[in-house]
Design a protein around this motif. Sequence first.
Motif, PDB file in Angstrom:
ATOM      1  N   VAL A   1       0.862  -1.184   0.000  1.00  0.00           N
ATOM      2  CA  VAL A   1       0.000   0.000   0.000  1.00  0.00           C
ATOM      3  C   VAL A   1       0.898   1.233   0.000  1.00  0.00           C
ATOM      4  N   VAL A   2       0.687   2.120  -0.983  1.00  0.00           N
ATOM      5  CA  VAL A   2       1.440   3.373  -1.074  1.00  0.00           C
ATOM      6  C   VAL A   2       0.431   4.503  -0.976  1.00  0.00           C
ATOM      7  N   LYS A   3       0.559   5.306   0.103  1.00  0.00           N
ATOM      8  CA  LYS A   3      -0.446   6.336   0.351  1.00  0.00           C
ATOM      9  C   LYS A   3       0.213   7.573   0.947  1.00  0.00           C
ATOM     10  N   ALA A   4      -0.535   8.663   0.959  1.00  0.00           N
ATOM     11  CA  ALA A   4      -0.094   9.898   1.596  1.00  0.00           C
ATOM     12  C   ALA A   4      -1.258  10.380   2.460  1.00  0.00           C
ATOM     13  N   THR A   5      -1.190  10.080   3.753  1.00  0.00           N
ATOM     14  CA  THR A   5      -2.285  10.469   4.628  1.00  0.00           C
ATOM     15  C   THR A   5      -2.218  11.941   5.017  1.00  0.00           C
ATOM     16  N   GLY A   6      -1.117  12.602   4.670  1.00  0.00           N
ATOM     17  CA  GLY A   6      -1.016  14.050   4.860  1.00  0.00           C
ATOM     18  C   GLY A   6      -1.536  14.757   3.624  1.00  0.00           C
ATOM     19  N   THR A   7      -0.878  15.840   3.235  1.00  0.00           N
ATOM     20  CA  THR A   7      -1.316  16.626   2.078  1.00  0.00           C
ATOM     21  C   THR A   7      -0.489  16.357   0.829  1.00  0.00           C
ATOM     22  N   GLY A   8       0.464  15.451   0.898  1.00  0.00           N
ATOM     23  CA  GLY A   8       1.317  15.137  -0.247  1.00  0.00           C
ATOM     24  C   GLY A   8       0.659  14.168  -1.216  1.00  0.00           C
ATOM     25  N   THR A   9       1.457  13.597  -2.105  1.00  0.00           N
ATOM     26  CA  THR A   9       0.949  12.629  -3.079  1.00  0.00           C
ATOM     27  C   THR A   9       1.720  11.321  -2.983  1.00  0.00           C
ATOM     28  N   SER A  10       1.121  10.280  -3.556  1.00  0.00           N
ATOM     29  CA  SER A  10       1.742   8.959  -3.566  1.00  0.00           C
ATOM     30  C   SER A  10       1.852   8.459  -4.999  1.00  0.00           C
ATOM     31  N   SER A  11       2.852   7.615  -5.247  1.00  0.00           N
ATOM     32  CA  SER A  11       3.012   7.094  -6.608  1.00  0.00           C
ATOM     33  C   SER A  11       3.768   5.769  -6.614  1.00  0.00           C
ATOM     34  N   ILE A  12       3.521   5.010  -7.678  1.00  0.00           N
ATOM     35  CA  ILE A  12       4.334   3.845  -8.028  1.00  0.00           C
ATOM     36  C   ILE A  12       4.801   4.074  -9.457  1.00  0.00           C
ATOM     37  N   THR A  13       6.110   3.964  -9.672  1.00  0.00           N
ATOM     38  CA  THR A  13       6.673   4.106 -11.008  1.00  0.00           C
ATOM     39  C   THR A  13       7.456   2.837 -11.324  1.00  0.00           C
ATOM     40  N   ILE A  14       7.166   2.250 -12.479  1.00  0.00           N
ATOM     41  CA  ILE A  14       7.815   1.010 -12.908  1.00  0.00           C
ATOM     42  C   ILE A  14       8.559   1.306 -14.204  1.00  0.00           C
ATOM     43  N   GLY A  15       9.900   1.313 -14.172  1.00  0.00           N
ATOM     44  CA  GLY A  15      10.703   1.614 -15.351  1.00  0.00           C
ATOM     45  C   GLY A  15      10.746   3.103 -15.648  1.00  0.00           C
ATOM     46  N   ARG A  16      11.651   3.830 -14.972  1.00  0.00           N
ATOM     47  CA  ARG A  16      11.727   5.289 -15.147  1.00  0.00           C
ATOM     48  C   ARG A  16      13.116   5.718 -15.593  1.00  0.00           C
ATOM     49  N   ASN A  17      13.175   6.482 -16.629  1.00  0.00           N
ATOM     50  CA  ASN A  17      14.357   7.092 -17.235  1.00  0.00           C
ATOM     51  C   ASN A  17      14.994   6.147 -18.264  1.00  0.00           C
ATOM     52  N   VAL A  18      15.711   6.739 -19.204  1.00  0.00           N
ATOM     53  CA  VAL A  18      16.321   6.011 -20.319  1.00  0.00           C
ATOM     54  C   VAL A  18      17.187   4.865 -19.786  1.00  0.00           C
ATOM     55  N   ASN A  19      17.079   3.712 -20.396  1.00  0.00           N
ATOM     56  CA  ASN A  19      17.817   2.476 -20.070  1.00  0.00           C
ATOM     57  C   ASN A  19      17.345   1.782 -18.799  1.00  0.00           C
ATOM     58  N   ALA A  20      16.370   2.324 -18.109  1.00  0.00           N
ATOM     59  CA  ALA A  20      15.850   1.667 -16.912  1.00  0.00           C
ATOM     60  C   ALA A  20      14.830   0.603 -17.313  1.00  0.00           C
ATOM     61  N   VAL A  21      14.849  -0.510 -16.600  1.00  0.00           N
ATOM     62  CA  VAL A  21      13.894  -1.591 -16.821  1.00  0.00           C
ATOM     63  C   VAL A  21      13.299  -1.971 -15.471  1.00  0.00           C
ATOM     64  N   GLY A  22      11.979  -1.958 -15.399  1.00  0.00           N
ATOM     65  CA  GLY A  22      11.309  -2.337 -14.160  1.00  0.00           C
ATOM     66  C   GLY A  22      10.139  -3.256 -14.433  1.00  0.00           C
ATOM     67  N   THR A  23       9.947  -4.222 -13.550  1.00  0.00           N
ATOM     68  CA  THR A  23       8.839  -5.163 -13.660  1.00  0.00           C
ATOM     69  C   THR A  23       8.199  -5.348 -12.294  1.00  0.00           C
ATOM     70  N   MET A  24       6.877  -5.280 -12.271  1.00  0.00           N
ATOM     71  CA  MET A  24       6.133  -5.601 -11.059  1.00  0.00           C
ATOM     72  C   MET A  24       5.118  -6.674 -11.406  1.00  0.00           C
ATOM     73  N   THR A  25       5.097  -7.747 -10.611  1.00  0.00           N
ATOM     74  CA  THR A  25       4.142  -8.827 -10.793  1.00  0.00           C
ATOM     75  C   THR A  25       3.346  -8.996  -9.507  1.00  0.00           C
ATOM     76  N   VAL A  26       2.031  -8.916  -9.637  1.00  0.00           N
ATOM     77  CA  VAL A  26       1.118  -9.135  -8.525  1.00  0.00           C
ATOM     78  C   VAL A  26       0.341 -10.396  -8.889  1.00  0.00           C
ATOM     79  N   THR A  27       0.492 -11.450  -8.085  1.00  0.00           N
ATOM     80  CA  THR A  27      -0.070 -12.732  -8.508  1.00  0.00           C
ATOM     81  C   THR A  27      -0.683 -13.501  -7.342  1.00  0.00           C
ATOM     82  N   GLY A  28      -1.803 -14.127  -7.606  1.00  0.00           N
ATOM     83  CA  GLY A  28      -2.453 -15.008  -6.644  1.00  0.00           C
ATOM     84  C   GLY A  28      -3.594 -14.344  -5.893  1.00  0.00           C
ATOM     85  N   ALA A  29      -4.597 -15.136  -5.591  1.00  0.00           N
ATOM     86  CA  ALA A  29      -5.762 -14.653  -4.846  1.00  0.00           C
ATOM     87  C   ALA A  29      -5.323 -14.024  -3.526  1.00  0.00           C
TER      88      ALA A  29
END
Length: 186
Positions: free
Chosen positions: A116-144
Amino acid sequence: LDLGRAGVGTLDMNSNANLAIESASGGARIFIAGSPTTPANADGTANIDNSTVSVTAGGATSAFISVGRDLGTGALNLTGGTVVTVDNTGSGFSFVDIGRSAAGGDATVSGGSSLVVKATGTGTSSITIGRNVNAVGTMTVTGAGSSVTVEDVLSVGRDGGTGTLNVENSATFTNSASSGLTRIGR
């Protein structure tokens, strides 16, 4: 907490272990193979099974987990009902980066675990997968029962990076806030 900042680092947690990284006015972070000064070939892995992790910051700073950053290769594996929460209670940001300016980052959420990624204050929250040139990112969410929730922004493949998000086998991914924004290939 830095794992594999200038070498090889591993964190193994299991059997109801608890890790809390908190700061009322400063930043709270977990770098898994990465930081702005990471040399090539840095390698970090966090294997977290049936445990709880919280990363919480206040004030105008950030709370974050960065997996594979700045030439490092990182892996985050959540299994066995693990619960990970990243939160900013002030005006700063809370985020998870998977593969940022890096050789690669990989995150797997399985076995009924949740992130869980959250901002309970006044800011913001984010998930970034693969950011900037030559970067590689993978996220797998699997299963009940396995889930990932981000309140504000999801970016997959940002600023020239290559990102992959896999949600499979009855798992869920939620962009929950009314301001929720999803960017694919930005």
